[in-house]
Write a protein that holds these residues in place. Structure first.
Motif, PDB file in Angstrom:
ATOM      1  N   ILE A  28      78.695  52.584  37.087  1.00 15.81           N
ATOM      2  CA  ILE A  28      78.398  54.211  36.750  1.00 15.81           C
ATOM      3  C   ILE A  28      77.014  54.681  37.098  1.00 15.81           C
ATOM      4  CG2 ILE A  28      77.366  53.267  34.359  1.00 15.81           C
ATOM      5  CD1 ILE A  28      79.220  55.777  33.178  1.00 15.81           C
ATOM      6  N   ASP A  29      76.138  53.909  37.299  1.00 20.84           N
ATOM      7  CA  ASP A  29      74.779  54.296  37.567  1.00 20.84           C
ATOM      8  C   ASP A  29      74.792  54.995  39.214  1.00 20.84           C
ATOM      9  OD1 ASP A  29      73.542  53.527  35.367  1.00 20.84           O
ATOM     10  OD2 ASP A  29      72.961  51.572  36.047  1.00 20.84           O
ATOM     11  N   GLU A  30      75.767  54.300  40.023  1.00 25.64           N
ATOM     12  CA  GLU A  30      75.804  54.848  41.325  1.00 25.64           C
ATOM     13  C   GLU A  30      76.516  56.122  41.556  1.00 25.64           C
ATOM     14  OE1 GLU A  30      76.086  50.544  44.134  1.00 25.64           O
ATOM     15  OE2 GLU A  30      77.731  50.994  42.851  1.00 25.64           O
ATOM     16  N   MET A  31      77.433  56.090  40.333  1.00 21.35           N
ATOM     17  CA  MET A  31      78.160  57.503  40.411  1.00 21.35           C
ATOM     18  C   MET A  31      77.611  58.677  39.461  1.00 21.35           C
ATOM     19  SD  MET A  31      82.212  56.193  40.519  1.00 21.35           S
ATOM     20  CE  MET A  31      82.542  57.915  41.266  1.00 21.35           C
ATOM     21  N   LYS A  32      76.591  58.313  38.932  1.00 25.13           N
ATOM     22  CA  LYS A  32      76.185  59.221  37.864  1.00 25.13           C
ATOM     23  C   LYS A  32      76.098  60.594  38.358  1.00 25.13           C
ATOM     24  CE  LYS A  32      72.712  59.944  34.157  1.00 25.13           C
ATOM     25  NZ  LYS A  32      71.787  59.485  33.439  1.00 25.13           N
TER      26      LYS A  32
END
Length: 653
Positions: A338-342
């Motif tokens: 989720i951090d990579e896609m935020k």
């Protein structure tokens, strides 16, 4: 994407880099007595420090000259009046709108929507749907009529009637006759938000509740739910689909020959370099950038790639709309964190119906942020002007509307008159608001008007409330002027000044040379006896296709050929190949035996202007720009405050 979009896409990226700013502000230099300050110079230098590759641009003395040159160009643009052009004004307004979006966000709501979207992205859903069309702002009668239609169909579906047959019979989606309502697999952000909500809250095999979107009423049936396949890295060998029908079989024959070579144990990467017609990947052994479901233009290619299970697995030849392929699996990548896609998810949310939740939250905050007051007398007068004609979109502004210039709404010190509200009411007729009675309708319209005016006030004051926004806008303002000026003074001139370009080419043509080139047929094989037979046939001037027909027998691909004019160093040429006319001796590189037939050797030569025009135009543009900056230094008076600059240098170092 055109050049201007690229130019400002990069500019937009650089403008949002965050850096600490100096609190000091002194005059660093002047241009015709107009001051430019240390805080701007320091901010921009720090912002770009890690982004420039040329070390000379990191040198503060050099950077100051670049910065002065930049401001000289902006001054020239203003002197020419480019800032007054309607296109410039429109583009500046457009960029400001884009920049301002970052300040209309609600962090909490956005984070909730990011989490929801990410969780849904873990699954891919295959659904069918039935649609009954009805416009968003349709009359109550038409809306009810459409609802009754979908209600009747829903009852049939829930009673167990075949959903596909119902879709063919009743759905008003034009594609339903062919696909029977089947939409294939999709995941979050692929459908409008209400549709997505129904898809992700309905169980597999079940029919959804009736939902309303901007297209009309829908019911869905969930056919399958599977885990998101993530992303994948593959290599491929491609033979392009031929334009002529008579050569289609040759393409299929070639890909099958290559596949035989793969089965015989020859390296996939080497075959890709020699024979793949996808020039963007062939030099890399056929390796493509990683991709996920729906990211390529070919579902056939994606499904074949994802069907491979283990790294190193290779598909059989298959055809897509683009050509014939063989695919090799390099690596499978799970769904990103989720951090990579935020950042990506936040962008998608901003373009989606989900953003309405953020808008509602912003409206609530602005009502708390600002002081606002409605004039009761003016509101009462306006309320009496709205009639039942509004519901049929027949209401018109009163003839004396201009007389309603008394203040209706005050936001802080800003006053908004009654005429603005009347204009708003007039435009809202198209929104199809059917609230009754009239007094309640006017209250509803006023609430919308108030939110619109509060948002406009907030937008108008972004530069005052957020210094970083003001800085970015200043940079954009200058950047837009610079682009228009460069296009006018340099880029267009470099393209249209044929005499100047030819003269520049003549002066620099020795810098643009062809390496030695060769017109050659290259034959390769892993079998030494076969390559010797190929050598014999080449000496008899047999054509490449004839050689393959004679040596590739019994369903075994013994030799491959490649013909053309290649420059020294081209990946298609064997590294140890000699540039000698005629048929070569057999030689070996790695696991391959080669023999070449050189028909012509083209010596090193100067490229014609047409052959190197792109590079020459680029070099000519740089040449014109440097001369132009020197001329600007003569046109404008530049004075640098050396003592202040020395202080800035110490601070930045």
């Amino acid at each position: 994407m055109n050049f201007k979009q690229f130019f400002f896409g990069l500019f937009f990226l650089l403008s949002f880099a965050s850096n600490a700013q100096s609190n000091t502000k002194e005059v660093l230099f002047t241009i015709n007595n107009k001051p430019y300050y240390t805080d701007e110079f320091s901010r921009i230098y720090k912002k770009n420090l890690d982004l420039v590759k040329d070390d000379s641009q990191k040198d503060l003395n050099q950077y100051l000259q670049l910065f002065v040159g930049y401001k000289l160009k902006v001054n020239k643009a203003n002197k020419l009046g480019l800032q007054n052009g309607p296109q410039y004004q429109n583009e500046l307004k457009s960029y400001r709108t884009q920049l301002a979006k970052n300040y209309f966000n609600d962090t909490k709501i956005t984070e909730e929507l990011v989490a929801e979207g990410y969780n849904r992205l873990q699954k891919e859903i295959r659904a069918s749907h039935i649609l009954i069309l009805v416009e968003e702002n349709a009359s109550p009668e038409d809306t009810l009529k459409a609802y009754k239609k979908i209600e009747d169909i829903s009852k049939k579906a829930l009673a167990g009637e075949d959903f596909e047959n119902l879709a063919v019979q009743f759905s008003e989606d034009p594609s339903a006759k062919e696909n029977k309502g089947d939409l294939g697999y999709f995941t979050a952000f692929r459908m409008v938000y209400p549709f997505e909500n129904a898809a992700y809250t309905t169980q597999k095999g079940k029919v959804s509740k009736i939902i309303r979107t901007r297209f009309g009423y829908h019911i869905l049936k969930i056919n399958d739910i599977r885990a998101n396949r993530g992303e994948i890295t593959v290599a491929h060998i491609m033979i392009l689909n031929p334009k002529a029908e008579e050569t289609e079989k040759n393409a299929e024959k070639t890909i099958n020959e290559i596949y035989k070579k793969v089965q015989q144990g020859e390296k996939f990467e080497d075959l890709a370099k020699q024979f793949s017609e996808d020039k963007s990947s062939s030099s890399k052994g056929g390796v493509l950038n990683r991709f996920g479901s729906g990211q390529l233009s070919s579902e056939e290619f994606e499904n074949t790639a994802f069907s491979l299970e283990k790294a190193g697995d290779i598909s059989k030849p298959f055809q897509s709309d683009f050509g014939w392929h063989i695919v090799k699996l390099i690596e499978k990548h799970p769904v990103k964190s989720i951090d990579e896609m935020k950042s990506e998810l936040e962008t998608k949310i901003g373009k989606d119906d989900r953003s309405k939740k953020i808008t509602a939250s912003l409206n609530e905050k602005l009502r708390k942020k600002y002081t606002y007051k409605r004039d009761a007398k003016q509101y009462g007068l306006i309320s009496k002007l709205v009639t039942n004609d509004f519901y049929e979109s027949k209401w018109s502004l009163p003839e004396n509307a201009k007389e309603y210039t008394a203040t209706l709404l005050t936001i802080n010190a800003k006053k908004i008159d009654g005429k603005a509200f009347l204009d708003f009411i007039d435009k809202q007729q198209k929104a199809g608001i059917k609230v009754k009675p009239l007094s309640k309708l006017v209250d509803t319209l006023y609430d919308k008007f108030l939110d619109e005016q509060l948002t406009a006030y907030y937008d108008e004051n972004l530069e005052t409330e957020f210094p970083e926004f003001a800085n970015v806008m200043d940079e954009y303002r200058d950047g837009l002027l610079l682009f228009d000026l460069m296009e006018k003074e340099i880029w267009d001139r470099a393209k249209t000044d044929t005499l100047g370009l030819k003269k520049f080419y003549d002066e620099h043509k020795m810098e643009h040379m062809w390496k030695k080139r060769v017109d050659v047929t290259i034959t390769s094989s892993t079998n030494q006896d076969m390559i010797k037979k190929a050598q014999t046939l080449l000496k008899k001037n047999e054509k490449p296709e004839a050689i393959k027909d004679k040596l590739n027998v019994n369903n075994v691909i013994n030799v491959m050929t490649n013909s053309g004019v290649f420059e020294e160093g081209n990946d298609a040429l064997p590294k140890t190949m000699k540039f000698n006319l005629g048929v070569s001796d057999v030689f070996k590189e790695g696991e391959y035996y080669f023999v070449t037939k050189v028909d012509k050797i083209l010596p090193e030569a100067v490229k014609t202007l047409d052959e190197c025009k792109g590079k020459i135009v680029n070099d000519y543009q740089q040449y014109l720009e440097q001369r132009w900056v020197d001329d600007l230094k003569q046109e404008f008076t530049v004075k640098i405050n050396s003592d202040v600059f020395e202080s800035v240098k110490k601070e930045l170092k």
